[in-house]
Design a protein around this motif. Sequence first.
Motif, PDB file in Angstrom:
ATOM      1  N   ALA A   1       0.883  -1.073   0.113  1.00 53.17           N
ATOM      2  CA  ALA A   1       0.016   0.031  -0.018  1.00 53.17           C
ATOM      3  C   ALA A   1       0.888   1.281   0.000  1.00 53.17           C
ATOM      4  N   GLY A   2       2.105   1.181   0.452  1.00 55.26           N
ATOM      5  CA  GLY A   2       2.838   2.456   0.879  1.00 55.26           C
ATOM      6  C   GLY A   2       3.711   2.658  -0.495  1.00 55.26           C
ATOM      7  N   TYR A   3       4.264   1.594  -0.877  1.00 53.40           N
ATOM      8  CA  TYR A   3       5.267   1.687  -1.944  1.00 53.40           C
ATOM      9  C   TYR A   3       4.939   2.232  -3.291  1.00 53.40           C
TER      10      TYR A   3
ATOM     11  N   PRO B   1      -4.335  10.820  -8.613  1.00 54.82           N
ATOM     12  CA  PRO B   1      -4.378  10.199  -7.439  1.00 54.82           C
ATOM     13  C   PRO B   1      -3.992   8.599  -7.923  1.00 54.82           C
ATOM     14  N   PRO B   2      -2.845   8.170  -7.051  1.00 57.50           N
ATOM     15  CA  PRO B   2      -2.155   6.753  -7.183  1.00 57.50           C
ATOM     16  C   PRO B   2      -3.251   5.754  -6.934  1.00 57.50           C
ATOM     17  N   ALA B   3      -4.429   5.736  -6.166  1.00 57.78           N
ATOM     18  CA  ALA B   3      -5.474   5.102  -5.930  1.00 57.78           C
ATOM     19  C   ALA B   3      -6.633   5.746  -6.532  1.00 57.78           C
TER      20      ALA B   3
ATOM     21  N   VAL C   1      -3.831   4.952   6.382  1.00 54.41           N
ATOM     22  CA  VAL C   1      -3.027   5.170   7.648  1.00 54.41           C
ATOM     23  C   VAL C   1      -1.576   5.811   7.344  1.00 54.41           C
ATOM     24  N   GLY C   2      -1.204   5.615   6.223  1.00 56.31           N
ATOM     25  CA  GLY C   2       0.218   6.204   5.797  1.00 56.31           C
ATOM     26  C   GLY C   2       0.260   7.548   5.315  1.00 56.31           C
ATOM     27  N   ARG C   3      -0.784   8.251   5.320  1.00 53.14           N
ATOM     28  CA  ARG C   3      -0.860   9.589   4.579  1.00 53.14           C
ATOM     29  C   ARG C   3       0.161  10.515   4.988  1.00 53.14           C
TER      30      ARG C   3
HETATM   31  C1  HEM Z   1       1.294   9.487  -1.211  1.00 49.48           C
HETATM   32  C2  HEM Z   1       1.151   8.364  -0.873  1.00 49.48           C
HETATM   33  C3  HEM Z   1      -0.268   7.529  -0.593  1.00 49.48           C
HETATM   34  C4  HEM Z   1      -1.611   7.538  -1.235  1.00 49.48           C
HETATM   35  C5  HEM Z   1      -2.007   8.587  -2.226  1.00 49.48           C
HETATM   36  C6  HEM Z   1      -2.301   6.537  -0.298  1.00 49.48           C
HETATM   37  C7  HEM Z   1      -3.657   6.360  -1.072  1.00 49.48           C
HETATM   38  C8  HEM Z   1      -4.480   5.560  -0.069  1.00 49.48           C
HETATM   39  C9  HEM Z   1      -6.131   5.338  -0.228  1.00 49.48           C
HETATM   40  C10 HEM Z   1      -6.785   6.217  -1.360  1.00 49.48           C
HETATM   41  C11 HEM Z   1      -6.505   4.435   0.600  1.00 49.48           C
HETATM   42  C12 HEM Z   1      -7.978   3.955   0.609  1.00 49.48           C
HETATM   43  C13 HEM Z   1      -8.559   4.773   1.759  1.00 49.48           C
HETATM   44  C14 HEM Z   1      -9.981   4.462   1.788  1.00 49.48           C
HETATM   45  O1  HEM Z   1     -10.422   3.348   1.308  1.00 49.48           O
HETATM   46  O2  HEM Z   1     -10.626   5.580   2.330  1.00 49.48           O
HETATM   47  C15 HEM Z   1      -5.178   4.074   1.305  1.00 49.48           C
HETATM   48  C16 HEM Z   1      -5.248   3.069   2.391  1.00 49.48           C
HETATM   49  C17 HEM Z   1      -4.237   2.437   2.871  1.00 49.48           C
HETATM   50  N1  HEM Z   1      -2.909   2.985   2.752  1.00 49.48           N
HETATM   51 FE1  HEM Z   1      -2.333   4.740   1.722  1.00 49.48          FE
HETATM   52  N2  HEM Z   1      -1.682   5.907   0.386  1.00 49.48           N
HETATM   53  C18 HEM Z   1      -0.218   6.441   0.401  1.00 49.48           C
HETATM   54  C19 HEM Z   1       0.781   5.925   1.262  1.00 49.48           C
HETATM   55  C20 HEM Z   1       0.778   5.044   2.258  1.00 49.48           C
HETATM   56  C21 HEM Z   1       1.959   4.510   2.848  1.00 49.48           C
HETATM   57  C22 HEM Z   1       3.142   5.295   2.918  1.00 49.48           C
HETATM   58  C23 HEM Z   1       1.246   3.455   3.705  1.00 49.48           C
HETATM   59  C24 HEM Z   1       2.140   2.527   4.535  1.00 49.48           C
HETATM   60  C25 HEM Z   1       3.322   2.595   5.004  1.00 49.48           C
HETATM   61  C26 HEM Z   1       0.130   3.226   3.441  1.00 49.48           C
HETATM   62  C27 HEM Z   1      -0.759   2.243   3.926  1.00 49.48           C
HETATM   63  C28 HEM Z   1      -2.108   2.147   3.694  1.00 49.48           C
HETATM   64  C29 HEM Z   1      -2.897   0.975   4.583  1.00 49.48           C
HETATM   65  C30 HEM Z   1      -2.649   0.029   5.259  1.00 49.48           C
HETATM   66  C31 HEM Z   1      -4.118   1.339   3.833  1.00 49.48           C
HETATM   67  C32 HEM Z   1      -5.390   0.518   3.982  1.00 49.48           C
HETATM   68  C33 HEM Z   1      -6.129   1.358   5.497  1.00 49.48           C
HETATM   69  C34 HEM Z   1      -7.520   0.472   5.756  1.00 49.48           C
HETATM   70  O3  HEM Z   1      -8.062  -0.045   4.954  1.00 49.48           O
HETATM   71  O4  HEM Z   1      -7.806   0.462   6.786  1.00 49.48           O
HETATM   72  N3  HEM Z   1      -0.286   4.278   2.344  1.00 49.48           N
HETATM   73  N4  HEM Z   1      -4.068   4.560   0.840  1.00 49.48           N
END
Ligand code: HEM
Length: 311
Positions: free
Chosen positions: A137-139, A202-204, A278-280
């Motif tokens: 999710a983070g990479y 947006p990457p996601a 969680v990693g925002r």
């Molecule tokens: C610019 C970087 C990042 C973007 C744009 C991003 C975007 C997202 C999005 C859109 C979601 C889904 C949120 C939702 O369903 O409401 C998400 C979930 C998640 N992200 Fe990121 N993310 C980023 C960086 C990171 C980093 C660095 C980590 C961990 C070190 C991470 C870990 C996670 C995890 C574990 C979830 C799942 C959370 C859950 O379902 O409870 N993300 N991210």
Amino acid sequence: MVPELSRQAEQLSAKLADLADGATLDVFPYVAAAVLETLLARSVAIVEEKFCKPWLWACGWLYRRTALYRDEARTLAELNAFSQEVIAQRACRRQEAAAGDSRDKQVVLDYLLAATESGGRLSETELQDEVNTLLSAGYETTATTICFALLLLGMYPRVQDNLVAELDAVFGDDPQRTPTAADLRRLHYLDAVIKETLRLFPPAPIIHREVETSELKIGGCTLPVGASVLVLSYSAHRHPDHFDSPQHFCPERFAEPRARPRHPYAYVPFGAGPRICVGRAYGLLLAKAAVAAVLRRLRVESRLSWQDLRG
Ligand code: HEM
């Protein structure tokens, strides 16, 4: 985390500078990065391919006979081996720290390990799943953000000039200085550049939700319990009701006080609600540190124009 982030960012910038002048390189960091990148990129590609072929997930026995399934099994085994190695190394560091009086900073993996050790709130498999999730999710998300930011800066020299002026103002006294957390906080224009990048790319770009407890009436439709809902943040971010000139890269919209209030869910690069990323904070900081480090050494240019980028 900022010293570590800054160190990584400087490594990236040094790597690019070396590549730019053709000097001899120590291959190890590239090999390590490339292995992880290829592994995770392949995992993402497999998920995407499955996503587009519903008959594969509807029909398990059919899927298990495909080359894609074998590829998935192989990639997952490699990813598991990598995360096991990460877990084993950290567990070893924890034991050493417990034996001596070394005071390592606690990282998220320490909390997960503690939850596994103290009577199994997390099983070994769950621990590994958490590590895999954090890695995948983070990479890719953060790497994609950095790449798009550099691409857009290469396409918009005026924005790059503004950003370099801000970097000079903050680091002018000592261009070699490693950024501190306070430095990164002072880089407001860079913050706006990253946020505008996340708006456009947006990457996601899709967030998934499920109608959980009662049917939902929305936009003249009724969604039954159990229905899957795909929220297109990509489209919301480019909607003219919410953003002026939505197809323009304009970091100023995040730098200046907004002319009109924005809907709270019109800009959701990290999702929203209880499942928000969680990693925002980490992702934003790493993207800022990396783009700052690159632009302190190099000027970026792109042969692409806005018209070349198709959504
Ligand atoms: C610019 C970087 C990042 C973007 C744009 C991003 C975007 C997202 C999005 C859109 C979601 C889904 C949120 C939702 O369903 O409401 C998400 C979930 C998640 N992200 Fe990121 N993310 C980023 C960086 C990171 C980093 C660095 C980590 C961990 C070190 C991470 C870990 C996670 C995890 C574990 C979830 C799942 C959370 C859950 O379902 O409870 N993300 N991210």
